[in-house]
Design an enzyme around this catalytic site. Structure first.
Site, PDB file in Angstrom:
ATOM      1  CB  ILE A  13      -0.662  -0.221   1.292  1.00  0.00           C
ATOM      2  CG1 ILE A  13      -1.821  -0.984   1.404  1.00  0.00           C
ATOM      3  CG2 ILE A  13      -1.606   1.220   1.635  1.00  0.00           C
ATOM      4  CD1 ILE A  13      -2.871  -1.202   1.658  1.00  0.00           C
ATOM      5  CG  ASP A  52      12.704  -1.503  12.883  1.00  0.00           C
ATOM      6  OD1 ASP A  52      13.191  -2.934  12.244  1.00  0.00           O
ATOM      7  OD2 ASP A  52      11.583  -1.178  13.911  1.00  0.00           O
ATOM      8  CB  ALA A  75       1.421  -1.998  10.576  1.00  0.00           C
ATOM      9  CD  GLN A  76       2.790  -9.057  12.531  1.00  0.00           C
ATOM     10  OE1 GLN A  76       2.899  -9.490  11.346  1.00  0.00           O
ATOM     11  NE2 GLN A  76       2.258  -8.278  13.186  1.00  0.00           N
ATOM     12  CE1 TYR A 141      -2.098  -4.587  11.517  1.00  0.00           C
ATOM     13  CE2 TYR A 141      -3.947  -5.891  10.873  1.00  0.00           C
ATOM     14  CZ  TYR A 141      -3.408  -5.789  11.281  1.00  0.00           C
ATOM     15  OH  TYR A 141      -3.342  -4.180   9.548  1.00  0.00           O
ATOM     16  CG  ASN A 170     -10.460  -7.875   2.692  1.00  0.00           C
ATOM     17  OD1 ASN A 170     -11.156  -8.121   3.961  1.00  0.00           O
ATOM     18  ND2 ASN A 170     -10.156  -9.036   3.282  1.00  0.00           N
ATOM     19  CB  VAL A 184      -8.249 -14.463  -0.269  1.00  0.00           C
ATOM     20  CG1 VAL A 184      -9.180 -12.905  -1.152  1.00  0.00           C
ATOM     21  CG2 VAL A 184      -9.142 -15.151  -0.915  1.00  0.00           C
TER      22      VAL A 184
HETATM   23  N1  LIG Z   1      -3.014  -5.244   3.109  1.00  0.00           N
HETATM   24  C1  LIG Z   1      -4.257  -5.282   3.567  1.00  0.00           C
HETATM   25  O1  LIG Z   1      -5.889  -5.611   2.846  1.00  0.00           O
HETATM   26  C2  LIG Z   1      -5.011  -3.993   4.640  1.00  0.00           C
HETATM   27  C3  LIG Z   1      -5.833  -4.004   4.828  1.00  0.00           C
HETATM   28  C4  LIG Z   1      -5.951  -2.975   6.321  1.00  0.00           C
HETATM   29  C5  LIG Z   1      -4.990  -2.171   6.740  1.00  0.00           C
HETATM   30  N2  LIG Z   1      -3.578  -2.221   6.327  1.00  0.00           N
HETATM   31  C6  LIG Z   1      -2.685  -1.436   7.050  1.00  0.00           C
HETATM   32  O2  LIG Z   1      -2.091  -1.176   5.664  1.00  0.00           O
HETATM   33  C7  LIG Z   1      -0.481  -1.295   5.990  1.00  0.00           C
HETATM   34  C8  LIG Z   1       0.219  -1.847   4.423  1.00  0.00           C
HETATM   35  O3  LIG Z   1      -0.008  -2.950   4.288  1.00  0.00           O
HETATM   36  P1  LIG Z   1       0.167  -3.553   3.389  1.00  0.00           P
HETATM   37  O4  LIG Z   1      -0.781  -4.568   3.355  1.00  0.00           O
HETATM   38  O5  LIG Z   1       0.950  -2.437   2.231  1.00  0.00           O
HETATM   39  O6  LIG Z   1       1.641  -4.386   4.124  1.00  0.00           O
HETATM   40  P2  LIG Z   1       3.415  -4.413   3.538  1.00  0.00           P
HETATM   41  O7  LIG Z   1       3.455  -5.186   4.403  1.00  0.00           O
HETATM   42  O8  LIG Z   1       3.780  -4.708   1.822  1.00  0.00           O
HETATM   43  O9  LIG Z   1       3.748  -3.549   3.896  1.00  0.00           O
HETATM   44  C9  LIG Z   1       4.422  -2.788   5.004  1.00  0.00           C
HETATM   45  C10 LIG Z   1       5.893  -2.268   4.773  1.00  0.00           C
HETATM   46  O10 LIG Z   1       6.175  -2.205   6.045  1.00  0.00           O
HETATM   47  C11 LIG Z   1       7.269  -2.458   6.596  1.00  0.00           C
HETATM   48  N3  LIG Z   1       7.966  -2.490   7.667  1.00  0.00           N
HETATM   49  C12 LIG Z   1       7.192  -3.347   8.546  1.00  0.00           C
HETATM   50  N4  LIG Z   1       8.015  -3.217   9.811  1.00  0.00           N
HETATM   51  C13 LIG Z   1       8.664  -2.445  10.132  1.00  0.00           C
HETATM   52  C14 LIG Z   1       9.481  -1.232  10.808  1.00  0.00           C
HETATM   53  N5  LIG Z   1      10.119  -1.890  11.924  1.00  0.00           N
HETATM   54  N6  LIG Z   1      10.282  -0.831  10.103  1.00  0.00           N
HETATM   55  C15 LIG Z   1      10.015   0.093   8.939  1.00  0.00           C
HETATM   56  N7  LIG Z   1       9.224  -0.719   7.975  1.00  0.00           N
HETATM   57  C16 LIG Z   1       8.270  -2.333   8.539  1.00  0.00           C
HETATM   58  C17 LIG Z   1       7.849  -3.357   5.420  1.00  0.00           C
HETATM   59  O11 LIG Z   1       9.056  -3.360   4.992  1.00  0.00           O
HETATM   60  C18 LIG Z   1       6.601  -2.921   4.468  1.00  0.00           C
HETATM   61  O12 LIG Z   1       7.660  -2.474   3.324  1.00  0.00           O
HETATM   62  C19 LIG Z   1      -0.067  -1.724   7.752  1.00  0.00           C
HETATM   63  O13 LIG Z   1      -0.477  -0.280   8.538  1.00  0.00           O
HETATM   64  C20 LIG Z   1      -1.523  -2.579   7.350  1.00  0.00           C
HETATM   65  O14 LIG Z   1      -1.159  -3.165   9.211  1.00  0.00           O
HETATM   66  C21 LIG Z   1      -3.329  -3.031   5.145  1.00  0.00           C
END
Ligand SMILES: NC(=O)c1ccc[n+]([C@@H]2O[C@H](COP(=O)([O-])OP(=O)(O)OC[C@H]3O[C@@H](n4cnc5c(N)ncnc54)[C@H](O)[C@@H]3O)[C@@H](O)[C@H]2O)c1
Length: 306
Positions: A13, A52, A75-76, A141, A170, A184
């Site tokens: 994202i 980080d 995020a994790q 989470y 999602n 999914v």
């Molecule tokens: N994908 C979804 O459907 C979804 C839905 C709801 C919310 N979110 C939120 O959207 C955000 C982005 O999610 P995403 O799907 O792009 O995930 P992603 O894992 O692709 O992206 C997360 C990024 O954060 C980085 N990261 C993780 N831990 C880190 C740390 N300790 N320090 C620095 N960087 C760190 C990772 O390397 C990665 O590039 C998150 O906050 C997630 O909670 C995602």
């Protein structure tokens, strides 16, 4: 030129947000430790810091970049991992976020936009879920994302740091990796391309609200200027069953049969958002219907798998 610091800008994202901001004339700095992100996702026109978010050196980057806005997407994001290791999850999602908030406060950042999630609601008490729905996370989470929302609100009350919280349903689209929440669609696409049977957990009648990543990126950009100190659902408001999703993908990629597996423990049966508040206050609405979004997503995965 106004600088936006995007955490998680090497991820699914975050990288799509970075691309949109750069094409709209913003200067962008990316902070990411590449744990699930990828250097190939990082736009060459951004300043990249492999750091980080829990690292206390983070504030140095804020001193160098002097961002006006911060978009916090790092995020994790793995729900199962959060259940296996709640300490790790809380360290990244809560402590890392507090570290960012402290850097924002010290550097005089105008506003922070936070990527939150439907997981903060827990089991829906009604559908479509609106922003007033009770918050009862059923995973660590969901809990860590919820508590970060509260920290953001307290920082705002105490220090005047503006925020907008965006709760995504999602999300799907290009660059989604294989270990996240809501994955999914890319999982089905991957199995279909490999000629293997995609797995459906339960009878496939569960429903979800699938939002295309470009729409999510646009919501973040709009939130820089609108929706101060408020919370918004970012989804389509449309429920799609897993079996219908499977059939829609089959129509584009080619028919195949699914492999039915037992329903996952704790899996929510139905979930979709009410997005009225986002359309009214953020002046945002989804531009991609599922069919269009799926086509664009498949085009991107074709380049990887074929
Ligand atoms: N994908 C979804 O459907 C979804 C839905 C709801 C919310 N979110 C939120 O959207 C955000 C982005 O999610 P995403 O799907 O792009 O995930 P992603 O894992 O692709 O992206 C997360 C990024 O954060 C980085 N990261 C993780 N831990 C880190 C740390 N300790 N320090 C620095 N960087 C760190 C990772 O390397 C990665 O590039 C998150 O906050 C997630 O909670 C995602």
């Amino acid at each position: 030129m106004c600088t936006v610091l995007v955490t998680g800008g090497a991820g699914f994202i975050g990288s799509n947000i970075v691309d949109l901001l750069l094409s709209n004339g913003y200067r962008v700095a990316v902070v990411d430790n590449l744990s699930t992100g990828n250097m190939n996702n990082v736009n060459k026109n951004s300043a990249f810091y492999n750091v980080d978010i829990t690292d206390l050196k983070l504030c140095k980057i804020f001193e160098i970049e002097r961002p006006t806005y911060v978009i916090h997407a790092a995020a994790q994001i793995n729900v199962e991992k959060s259940m296996q290791d709640p300490v790790l999850d809380a360290n990244i999602n809560i402590i890392g976020s507090i570290n960012i908030l402290e850097c924002c406060r010290k550097a005089g950042v105008r506003k922070i936009i936070y990527s939150s999630t439907a997981a903060v609601y827990g089991n829906p008490l009604y559908l479509g879920i609106d922003e007033k729905h009770e918050l009862n996370p059923i995973s660590f989470y969901g809990m860590s994302k919820y508590l970060t929302e509260r920290y953001m609100q307290l920082f705002s009350d105490l220090y005047g740091l503006k925020y907008t919280i965006l709760r995504y349903s999602n999300v799907y689209g290009m660059r989604q990796n294989f270990n996240g929440e809501g994955g999914v669609i890319q999982s089905f696409i991957r199995y279909m391309f490999k000629g293997e049977k995609p797995m459906i957990f339960g009878n496939g009648n569960q429903t979800r609200d699938f939002i295309y990543v470009d729409d999510v990126a646009r919501a973040n950009m709009l939130a820089l200027k609108k929706g101060d100190n408020d919370i918004f659902n970012i989804g389509t408001g449309i429920e799609v069953s897993i079996i219908d999703l499977f059939k829609s993908l089959g129509k584009i990629i080619g028919d195949c049969t699914p492999l039915y597996m037992p329903q996952k423990k704790g899996d929510i049966t139905h979930c979709y958002f009410n997005i009225k508040k986002s359309t009214e206050i953020l002046d945002w609405e989804p531009e991609y219907m599922l069919k269009e979004g799926l086509k664009k997503t498949i085009q991107w995965y074709k380049k990887i798998f074929i």
